[in-house]
Design a protein around this motif. Structure first.
Motif, short mmCIF file in Angstrom:
data_model
loop_
_atom_site.label_atom_id
_atom_site.label_comp_id
_atom_site.label_asym_id
_atom_site.label_seq_id
_atom_site.Cartn_x
_atom_site.Cartn_y
_atom_site.Cartn_z
N GLY A 106 0.81 -1.21 0.00
CA GLY A 106 0.00 0.00 0.00
C GLY A 106 0.85 1.26 0.00
N ILE A 107 1.94 1.26 0.77
CA ILE A 107 2.82 2.43 0.81
C ILE A 107 3.52 2.61 -0.54
N LEU A 108 3.98 1.50 -1.15
CA LEU A 108 4.65 1.60 -2.45
C LEU A 108 3.70 2.13 -3.52
N VAL A 109 2.49 1.63 -3.56
CA VAL A 109 1.51 2.10 -4.54
C VAL A 109 1.23 3.58 -4.32
N SER A 110 1.08 4.00 -3.06
CA SER A 110 0.80 5.40 -2.76
C SER A 110 1.96 6.31 -3.16
N LEU A 111 3.19 5.86 -2.92
CA LEU A 111 4.35 6.67 -3.28
C LEU A 111 4.50 6.79 -4.80
N ILE A 112 4.25 5.69 -5.52
CA ILE A 112 4.33 5.76 -6.99
C ILE A 112 3.24 6.68 -7.53
N CYS A 113 2.03 6.55 -7.01
CA CYS A 113 0.95 7.45 -7.43
C CYS A 113 1.27 8.89 -7.07
N LEU A 114 1.95 9.09 -5.95
CA LEU A 114 2.35 10.43 -5.54
C LEU A 114 3.36 11.02 -6.52
N ILE A 134 3.77 10.29 -9.65
CA ILE A 134 3.15 10.57 -10.94
C ILE A 134 2.03 11.60 -10.82
N GLY A 135 1.29 11.54 -9.73
CA GLY A 135 0.09 12.37 -9.60
C GLY A 135 0.37 13.83 -9.32
N ILE A 136 1.46 14.15 -8.60
CA ILE A 136 1.74 15.54 -8.27
C ILE A 136 2.03 16.36 -9.53
N VAL A 160 -1.50 0.67 -9.22
CA VAL A 160 -1.18 2.06 -9.54
C VAL A 160 -2.08 2.58 -10.65
N GLN A 161 -2.30 1.77 -11.67
CA GLN A 161 -3.17 2.20 -12.76
C GLN A 161 -4.60 2.42 -12.28
N GLN A 162 -5.05 1.62 -11.37
CA GLN A 162 -6.43 1.74 -10.89
C GLN A 162 -6.64 2.97 -10.01
N PHE A 163 -5.69 3.29 -9.15
CA PHE A 163 -5.90 4.32 -8.14
C PHE A 163 -5.19 5.63 -8.44
N ALA A 218 -0.27 22.92 -1.19
CA ALA A 218 -0.99 21.76 -1.75
C ALA A 218 -0.91 20.54 -0.86
N LEU A 219 -0.26 20.66 0.30
CA LEU A 219 -0.06 19.50 1.17
C LEU A 219 -1.36 18.84 1.62
N PRO A 220 -2.43 19.59 1.94
CA PRO A 220 -3.68 18.89 2.32
C PRO A 220 -4.23 17.99 1.22
N GLY A 221 -4.20 18.46 -0.03
CA GLY A 221 -4.67 17.62 -1.12
C GLY A 221 -3.76 16.43 -1.38
N ILE A 222 -2.46 16.64 -1.25
CA ILE A 222 -1.51 15.55 -1.43
C ILE A 222 -1.71 14.49 -0.36
N LEU A 223 -1.88 14.93 0.88
CA LEU A 223 -2.08 13.99 1.98
C LEU A 223 -3.40 13.24 1.83
N ALA A 224 -4.44 13.95 1.38
CA ALA A 224 -5.73 13.29 1.17
C ALA A 224 -5.63 12.23 0.07
#
Length: 292
Positions: A77-85, A87-89, A163-166, A208-214
């Motif tokens: 879960g942490i790895l998926v969140s970091l990868i999405c982070l 790419i997503g930012i 990662v692709q899903q979320f 943008a930290l609140p949106g990133i954390l959310a």
């Protein structure tokens, strides 16, 4: 007269919220409490017995296999969140700085995967990552590999699909908060001779930290509770607690054990996200206090 008018102003929002509250209580809280009650049953079936017992929880924590699965679930879960982070930012920031019309169409493209059924997406990835799939065919044609490789039923494959899903949830969370940041602040930083990296690190990122954390919390919770993707993409080689709960409840019909695992995952995930939020909030507050 003013007192009566004030009561009406208080009652109106309460009446508007009443249907949603009743829906949550009837369809979520009551079944959840029933599931919690079943996790304290001593047997392996809902009809095996009654009473109160910690047998399911003791069995979970006394077996090192379950503890390792819980740890691997959190790591994934942490790895998926970091990868999405990662790419997503930049993606969310670039979307937020586009003109409204261009942003609208690109946002539709980001949301498009969410309109598809999760089962359809997973079966599509089964075709893409299969031995005769698109990835192996492309690598064979490019001469990168000499024979098809086994890409499915591995942890990297599960992480890729998750990662692709979320990823859209992270992009939308970042975009929604960056659109509220006035571009004049970036121009002011540029006038003070700050480069783009310094502007992003000292101006955009704190605001943008609140949106990133959310977005991080949302992707993390969705990742650790996923069960279809680990089950179909990972098979028996990748163990995540969500798929284990599904197997325990639907295949073995052992609802007390599955319910105990579900609540252990719930409490663990809630504790992790609460701790993370508290750490980020305290650091942010400390930084603002030093700034003043």
């Amino acid at each position: 007269m003013e007192e009566r008018f004030g009561k009406r102003r208080v009652m109106a929002p309460a009446l508007l919220l009443a249907p949603m509250v009743l829906l949550l209580v009837g369809c979520l809280m009551i079944p959840t409490l029933g599931l919690l009650r079943s996790s304290f049953l001593p047997g392996s079936h809902l009809l095996d017995g009654s009473g109160f017992s910690l047998e399911q929880y003791v069995r979970f924590f006394s077996d090192s296999y379950y503890s390792s699965v819980l740890l691997e679930t959190f790591v994934d879960g942490i790895l998926v969140s970091l990868i999405c982070l990662a790419i997503g930012i930049p993606t969310g920031y670039s979307l937020a700085r586009l003109p409204p019309l261009a942003r609208r169409w690109r946002t539709i493209i980001v949301i498009m995967p969410l309109t598809l059924s999760l089962v359809v997406i997973v079966f599509g990835w089964l075709i893409i990552l299969g031995r005769n799939g698109v990835v192996n065919s492309l690598f064979l044609n490019l001469g990168i590999i000499s024979s098809p490789k086994q890409l499915l039923f591995s942890r990297p494959a599960v992480l890729t699909v998750l990662v692709q899903q979320f990823l859209p949830f992270m992009i939308l969370s970042v975009m929604s908060v960056v659109t509220q940041i006035d571009p004049v602040l970036e121009q002011a930083a540029a006038n003070l001779r700050a480069n783009r990296f310094a502007t992003f690190r000292k101006v955009i990122l704190p605001l943008a930290l609140p949106g990133i954390l959310a977005g991080f919390n949302l992707v993390f919770v969705l990742s650790i509770s996923a069960f279809i993707t680990p089950r179909l993409i990972g098979g028996n080689r990748v163990a995540m607690l969500g798929s284990l709960i599904y197997e325990r409840m639907m295949a073995e019909l052992n609802w007390p054990s599955g319910a105990a695992m579900a609540f252990i995952l719930f409490v663990s995930g809630l504790g992790f996200t609460a701790t993370l939020n508290a750490m980020v909030a305290s650091r942010l507050f400390k930084g603002r206090r030093h700034a003043f």
